[in-house]
Design an enzyme around this catalytic site. Sequence first.
Site, PDB file in Angstrom:
ATOM      1  N   ASP A  83      38.069  21.195  36.841  1.00  0.00           N
ATOM      2  CA  ASP A  83      36.671  21.420  37.212  1.00  0.00           C
ATOM      3  C   ASP A  83      36.576  21.896  38.656  1.00  0.00           C
ATOM      4  O   ASP A  83      37.498  21.702  39.456  1.00  0.00           O
ATOM      5  CB  ASP A  83      35.844  20.148  37.018  1.00  0.00           C
ATOM      6  CG  ASP A  83      36.197  19.048  38.012  1.00  0.00           C
ATOM      7  OD1 ASP A  83      37.408  18.774  38.167  1.00  0.00           O
ATOM      8  OD2 ASP A  83      35.279  18.450  38.615  1.00  0.00           O
ATOM      9  N   GLU A 178      37.057  15.775  38.228  1.00  0.00           N
ATOM     10  CA  GLU A 178      37.573  15.154  39.452  1.00  0.00           C
ATOM     11  C   GLU A 178      36.604  15.320  40.597  1.00  0.00           C
ATOM     12  O   GLU A 178      36.451  14.423  41.433  1.00  0.00           O
ATOM     13  CB  GLU A 178      38.925  15.774  39.817  1.00  0.00           C
ATOM     14  CG  GLU A 178      39.659  15.069  40.958  1.00  0.00           C
ATOM     15  CD  GLU A 178      39.330  15.610  42.350  1.00  0.00           C
ATOM     16  OE1 GLU A 178      39.790  15.016  43.338  1.00  0.00           O
ATOM     17  OE2 GLU A 178      38.594  16.631  42.447  1.00  0.00           O
TER      18      GLU A 178
END
Length: 421
Positions: A83, A178
Site C-alpha cells: 500500500d 502498513e
Amino acid sequence: MTNKEAIIDRFLSYVKIDTQSDETSDTTPSTEKQWDLANKLREELQEMGMQEVTIDENAYVMATLPSNVEHEVPVIGFVSHFDTTPDFSGTNVNPQIIENYDGKDIILNKEKNIILSPDYFSDLLQYEGQTLITTDGNTLLGADDKAGITEIMEAMKYLLNNPQVKHGKIRICFTPDEEIGRGAHKFDVEKFGAEWAYTMDGSQVGELEFENFNAAGAVVKVSGKSVHPGYAKDKMINSMYIAMDFINSLPRLETPEHTEDRQGFFHLNAIEGDVEETTLHYIIRDHDREHFEARKQMMQDLAGEICNQYERDCVTVEIKDQYFNMREKVEPVMHIVNIAEEAMKQVDVTPIIKPIRGGTDGAQLSFKGLPCPNIFAGGHNFHGKYEYVPVESMQKAVEVIVKIAELTASGIQNSELKIQD
C-alpha cells in the site's frame, strides 16, 4: 547480479498500480485497489517458480523459496508492504527516469514549477552519476514500499536462477495497509513460519534499524457552551479557546519540526471544531518507554488541570497505543542484526545503524514473536511529490538480501560478527 533494466521495469510496473490505503475504512485491505497489486504479485511468484504461494482473505501474499542445502538452516523471511500512504495521491503515477544524474536541479513539473533541488534535498548529491527514478510532480512515487517488493522479487528470482548460491528456506510476505498502521495486524506469524525476518522498508542505502518509536494516538475532545454572541456575557464557553490553551500548554519545542534522532514529540496533525466542541488529533512518539508513558500521562494531567480551571469536565483525552520499540525484542537475538550488517559490508555497502523515527511492520511483528529488523529499500522523501529512488540503491538491496541468505546458510558463528554501538 540483477541488471538495472530488470529492476526498473519491475518497479515501474508496480508503482503504476494505485494502492493507496484508507485509514477511515474498517476492511482489510482498507481499499479494494490494493488487491490489484496483491494478485499480480501472486501470479508473478507462481510464474517465477516460488513454492507455497498463497494469498489469504485479507490480501497477505506469502511464498517459499525451498532450501538448497542438506544441513539444517534457520528459516528466515523478508517482508514489504504494497500500500501507499493516504497522505498524497498515488493515482496515475508517471515516473521519470534521470540517467547519469548531474548533481543539479531536476525539473519534476515545468508547468507547476516543481523542482527537486539538491540545495534543499542535499541527499541527492550522494547519487551523482547514478540513475534516479522521480515523480512528475503530481503524485508520490511509491518507492515506499514498492522498492522493497521489487528488491525481494529480484532477489528470489536471482536465487532461483543461480542454485550454486547456497541458502536455507526463505519465506516472503507482502502486506496491505502498513501506511495506516495495520500491516501486521492480520499477519499470520505461525503460518509464515520463519525464525526471524527483515522488512525491506528503510530509506537511503545502508540503513539498518532495530529500534523504533513507541507510538500512540490521542484524541482530545473539548466541550464548550454555545450562546448567541450578542447575549454571551458570562455564559458562552468557546471550546476553541480552551483547545488553544491545551495546545499551547504542551512543550512547544517537542514537536516533529524541532526534534531528531531519539528525541520524542507530540504531533498535532488535525483539528476540527466550533464553539460547542473542538477535537484535536495527536500522535505521541518516543524511543524511551518511560518517556513515552510520561508523555501520555502529561496529556491526561493537562486535561485535568484545565477542567479544574473551568470547574467543569470540559476536556477528555482518549489515548490508544499503536506500536512499541522493537529493540527489546531484537536485542536478545542480536545476531540477526549482525548478519545483516555483515551482509552489507560484504557487498560494499556501509551500514548506517540508527533508530527509526517512525515504525514499520517489523515493530509489530517483533512483538508478535517474529523479530524483524528493518533494511534500506533505497528511496528518499517518501509520502510526497519529491520522492525518488536511485536504481543502484535497489540493486544493492538485492545483493544484501542474497548475501543474508548465504551467510545464514553458511553457519557463520555469531561471535564472528560484531555490531557497532
